[in-house]
Enzyme design. Sequence first.
Site, short mmCIF file in Angstrom:
data_model
loop_
_atom_site.label_atom_id
_atom_site.label_comp_id
_atom_site.label_asym_id
_atom_site.label_seq_id
_atom_site.Cartn_x
_atom_site.Cartn_y
_atom_site.Cartn_z
N TYR A 15 -9.71 5.49 -7.41
CA TYR A 15 -8.96 4.66 -6.87
C TYR A 15 -9.23 3.34 -7.37
O TYR A 15 -8.75 2.84 -8.40
CB TYR A 15 -9.13 4.77 -5.47
CG TYR A 15 -7.48 2.60 -5.02
CD1 TYR A 15 -6.69 3.31 -5.23
CD2 TYR A 15 -8.64 1.82 -4.89
CE1 TYR A 15 -5.22 2.52 -4.95
CE2 TYR A 15 -7.89 0.88 -4.06
CZ TYR A 15 -7.00 1.18 -4.45
OH TYR A 15 -5.57 0.36 -3.76
N ASP A 39 -0.77 -5.01 1.56
CA ASP A 39 -2.10 -5.70 0.75
C ASP A 39 -0.85 -6.74 -0.06
O ASP A 39 -0.53 -6.88 -0.84
CB ASP A 39 -2.40 -5.00 -0.46
CG ASP A 39 -3.13 -5.36 -1.69
OD1 ASP A 39 -3.28 -6.69 -1.61
OD2 ASP A 39 -3.24 -4.50 -2.86
N ASP A 99 -11.33 -3.20 1.11
CA ASP A 99 -10.32 -2.49 1.52
C ASP A 99 -10.84 -1.53 3.13
O ASP A 99 -11.54 -0.76 2.27
CB ASP A 99 -9.43 -1.44 -0.07
CG ASP A 99 -8.55 -2.05 -0.72
OD1 ASP A 99 -8.62 -3.58 -0.75
OD2 ASP A 99 -8.50 -1.78 -1.72
#
Lengths: 124, 124
Positions: A15, A39, A99
Amino acid sequence: MPASNEAVRAVVERYVALVATGTADQIVDLYADGATVEDPVGSEPLTTREAIHAFYATLEGLEQETRLLDARVVAGEAVFAFEVRTKAGDQTYVLAPFDVMTFDDDARITSMRAYWGEADMRLA
Amino acid sequence: MPASNEAVRAVVERYVALVATGTADQIVDLYADGATVEDPVGSEPLTTREAIHAFYATLEGLEQETRLLDARVVAGEAVFAFEVRTKAGDQTYVLAPFDVMTFDDDARITSMRAYWGEADMRLA
């Protein structure tokens, strides 16, 4: 059975690499059907494949480098710190989010939430 | 209105400090009524004040130092990396979790989830 820590870590690494050099198609392929993207945290979550694709499509034209700084993977979930460096003319902007991702049993991402604010963006 | 980033960050800093030197009473005071603790992620969440108190009470007798390494605070939530160094005889164990916390409008912790596994514990 939850995805193994090794499988989850491999998806996290892929990713982060794809955010720099991949296409929206490639990134969306990492997501499970029904996945959600928030996000940054606090924004309206994206809940459709089309919306998630459009979100990552905005990255395609940018000159970016990314680096995974640190990660914790446990029980089919991950939290990781990474850095995105974006060139804009003579300047380079650095964004350093944390994240949080959840994964299904096949290590596809079921949710992503990116923790960052203006204070986490700076000029290189 | 969600708690300000400054208020949330102050609680994160106080939490990390109290894990080293505080009492279970002091730590539980940071939590809202009805809060949950999942440490590590994947374990059965603690859902009562008594269970959360008992969890932190196990830390009271230990000789520990803690250090907040990095944090992201946004929209009344926080994720942070910290380090816990525990002395046991001649040896010092280092655990480096990433914690995700949510907060109520008064910056009391409503949930804590700690991401770490055996791979994140080492001898100093």
